[in-house]
Design a protein around this motif. Structure first.
Motif, PDB file in Angstrom:
ATOM      1  N   UNK A  66       0.816  -1.208   0.000  1.00  0.00           N
ATOM      2  CA  UNK A  66       0.000   0.000   0.000  1.00  0.00           C
ATOM      3  C   UNK A  66       0.855   1.266   0.000  1.00  0.00           C
ATOM      4  N   UNK A  67       1.931   1.229   0.777  1.00  0.00           N
ATOM      5  CA  UNK A  67       2.755   2.424   0.958  1.00  0.00           C
ATOM      6  C   UNK A  67       3.962   2.460   0.022  1.00  0.00           C
ATOM      7  N   UNK A  68       3.880   1.730  -1.083  1.00  0.00           N
ATOM      8  CA  UNK A  68       5.048   1.652  -1.964  1.00  0.00           C
ATOM      9  C   UNK A  68       4.654   1.937  -3.413  1.00  0.00           C
ATOM     10  N   UNK A  69       5.536   2.576  -4.122  1.00  0.00           N
ATOM     11  CA  UNK A  69       5.304   2.849  -5.541  1.00  0.00           C
ATOM     12  C   UNK A  69       5.685   1.652  -6.407  1.00  0.00           C
ATOM     13  N   UNK A  70       6.516   0.787  -5.811  1.00  0.00           N
ATOM     14  CA  UNK A  70       7.112  -0.304  -6.575  1.00  0.00           C
ATOM     15  C   UNK A  70       6.087  -1.400  -6.863  1.00  0.00           C
ATOM     16  N   UNK A  71       5.819  -1.646  -8.153  1.00  0.00           N
ATOM     17  CA  UNK A  71       4.901  -2.718  -8.528  1.00  0.00           C
ATOM     18  C   UNK A  71       5.710  -3.975  -8.866  1.00  0.00           C
ATOM     19  N   UNK A  72       5.343  -5.051  -8.235  1.00  0.00           N
ATOM     20  CA  UNK A  72       6.045  -6.322  -8.459  1.00  0.00           C
ATOM     21  C   UNK A  72       5.224  -7.193  -9.390  1.00  0.00           C
ATOM     22  N   UNK A  73       5.912  -7.961 -10.196  1.00  0.00           N
ATOM     23  CA  UNK A  73       5.224  -8.911 -11.077  1.00  0.00           C
ATOM     24  C   UNK A  73       5.688 -10.310 -10.731  1.00  0.00           C
ATOM     25  N   UNK A  74       4.756 -11.234 -10.759  1.00  0.00           N
ATOM     26  CA  UNK A  74       5.141 -12.621 -10.505  1.00  0.00           C
ATOM     27  C   UNK A  74       4.297 -13.525 -11.408  1.00  0.00           C
ATOM     28  N   UNK A  75       4.957 -14.530 -11.978  1.00  0.00           N
ATOM     29  CA  UNK A  75       4.272 -15.463 -12.871  1.00  0.00           C
ATOM     30  C   UNK A  75       3.797 -16.687 -12.091  1.00  0.00           C
ATOM     31  N   UNK A  76       2.632 -17.163 -12.449  1.00  0.00           N
ATOM     32  CA  UNK A  76       2.098 -18.362 -11.797  1.00  0.00           C
ATOM     33  C   UNK A  76       2.010 -19.524 -12.773  1.00  0.00           C
ATOM     34  N   UNK A  77       1.280 -20.531 -12.366  1.00  0.00           N
ATOM     35  CA  UNK A  77       1.073 -21.718 -13.175  1.00  0.00           C
ATOM     36  C   UNK A  77      -0.398 -21.810 -13.560  1.00  0.00           C
ATOM     37  N   UNK A  78      -0.659 -22.465 -14.677  1.00  0.00           N
ATOM     38  CA  UNK A  78      -2.046 -22.674 -15.127  1.00  0.00           C
ATOM     39  C   UNK A  78      -2.267 -24.163 -15.340  1.00  0.00           C
ATOM     40  N   UNK A  79      -3.372 -24.653 -14.838  1.00  0.00           N
ATOM     41  CA  UNK A  79      -3.740 -26.047 -15.098  1.00  0.00           C
ATOM     42  C   UNK A  79      -5.217 -26.102 -15.481  1.00  0.00           C
ATOM     43  N   UNK A 101       5.401  -8.251   7.112  1.00  0.00           N
ATOM     44  CA  UNK A 101       4.323  -8.569   8.041  1.00  0.00           C
ATOM     45  C   UNK A 101       3.436  -7.346   8.253  1.00  0.00           C
ATOM     46  N   UNK A 102       2.186  -7.612   8.627  1.00  0.00           N
ATOM     47  CA  UNK A 102       1.278  -6.549   9.053  1.00  0.00           C
ATOM     48  C   UNK A 102       1.214  -5.400   8.045  1.00  0.00           C
ATOM     49  N   UNK A 103       1.058  -5.766   6.805  1.00  0.00           N
ATOM     50  CA  UNK A 103       1.110  -4.776   5.720  1.00  0.00           C
ATOM     51  C   UNK A 103      -0.024  -5.039   4.743  1.00  0.00           C
ATOM     52  N   UNK A 104      -0.602  -3.974   4.271  1.00  0.00           N
ATOM     53  CA  UNK A 104      -1.652  -4.110   3.260  1.00  0.00           C
ATOM     54  C   UNK A 104      -1.025  -4.150   1.867  1.00  0.00           C
ATOM     55  N   UNK A 105      -1.417  -5.143   1.106  1.00  0.00           N
ATOM     56  CA  UNK A 105      -0.951  -5.284  -0.280  1.00  0.00           C
ATOM     57  C   UNK A 105      -2.151  -5.259  -1.225  1.00  0.00           C
ATOM     58  N   UNK A 106      -1.959  -4.622  -2.346  1.00  0.00           N
ATOM     59  CA  UNK A 106      -2.922  -4.714  -3.432  1.00  0.00           C
ATOM     60  C   UNK A 106      -2.417  -5.723  -4.442  1.00  0.00           C
TER      61      UNK A 106
END
Ligand SMILES: [Fe+2]
Length: 220
Positions: A66-79, A101-106
């Motif tokens: 929530x408090x960060x400008x940095x957008x992270x990308x992560x790839x998942x798996x599809x089945x 810990x104890x942090x809101x993430x979008x």
């Protein structure tokens, strides 16, 4: 804690397929049945699941604190899977690690107009005097009463932060050939809560899909 709630003697019926709680999100290939679970024992990892109905679509999820400008990308798996005469959509799962810990993430899944954005809050680091509130649900199913049960939980003034789900989820196995369409409706039904807080699962007897009478039975 004791509740004054007394269950009704009549068995509640499953909500019809066109119920609003089962609504498919708008947009082509829009992610549906989005939900999260805890990803590791430390509770600083989260696994995000979603289903795209028409094609695999993007395997990438975007997330940020929530408090960060940095957008992270992560790839998942599809089945995807087949169960008797049912063919699933594209089931995505994607693990996010090393969260604070104890942090809101979008987080955001899907692309373009059909993308969907949600949030979760990670638990505090565990310790002897760290308060944390679990909800406890089992045997939920998808009857009109199930909807009331979930609403009770959502409106409880003692806000549960994570659900321990003690088995018997969709009751799809009550249908001929364990109609897995009822897994999809159930996934859309619980999304309204499970997309914002982890549901930690155990399997119940209704999750045992071994059914030799279907010839191509699998354990699902
Ligand atoms: Fe049960």
């Amino acid at each position: 804690m004791k509740s004054t709630f007394v269950r009704n003697d009549d068995l509640s019926l499953d909500m019809p397929l066109d119920s609003d709680v089962f609504r498919v999100p708008p947009g082509y290939n829009a992610p549906q049945q989005v939900h999260i679970t805890q990803g590791d024992y430390e509770a600083n990892s989260v696994i995000v699941f979603w289903v795209t109905p028409d094609e695999p679509g993007s395997r990438t999820m975007i997330y940020w604190a929530e408090n960060s400008e940095l957008k992270n990308r992560v790839d998942g798996l599809v089945v995807k899977y087949k169960y008797f005469n049912y063919t699933s959509g594209y089931i995505h799962h994607c693990t996010i690690k090393d969260l604070e810990f104890d942090t809101k993430y979008y987080y955001q899944v899907g692309t373009g107009k059909a993308s969907r954005r949600f949030w979760f809050i990670t638990p505090p680091k565990s310790g002897p005097d760290v308060p944390y509130t679990f909800g406890l649900i089992g045997d939920l199913g998808q009857t009109h009463d199930s909807n009331q049960t979930l609403t009770h939980y959502e409106f409880n003034p003692i806000k549960g932060q994570t659900i321990l789900f003690v088995g018997d989820l969709s009751y799809a196995d009550d249908y001929p050939f364990h109609d897995n369409v009822r897994w999809d409706t159930w996934g859309r039904f619980i999304e309204r809560n499970a997309v914002y807080q982890p549901w930690i699962w155990t399997a119940g007897n209704h999750e045992l899909d071994f059914a030799p009478q279907f010839a191509n039975a699998v354990v699902g």
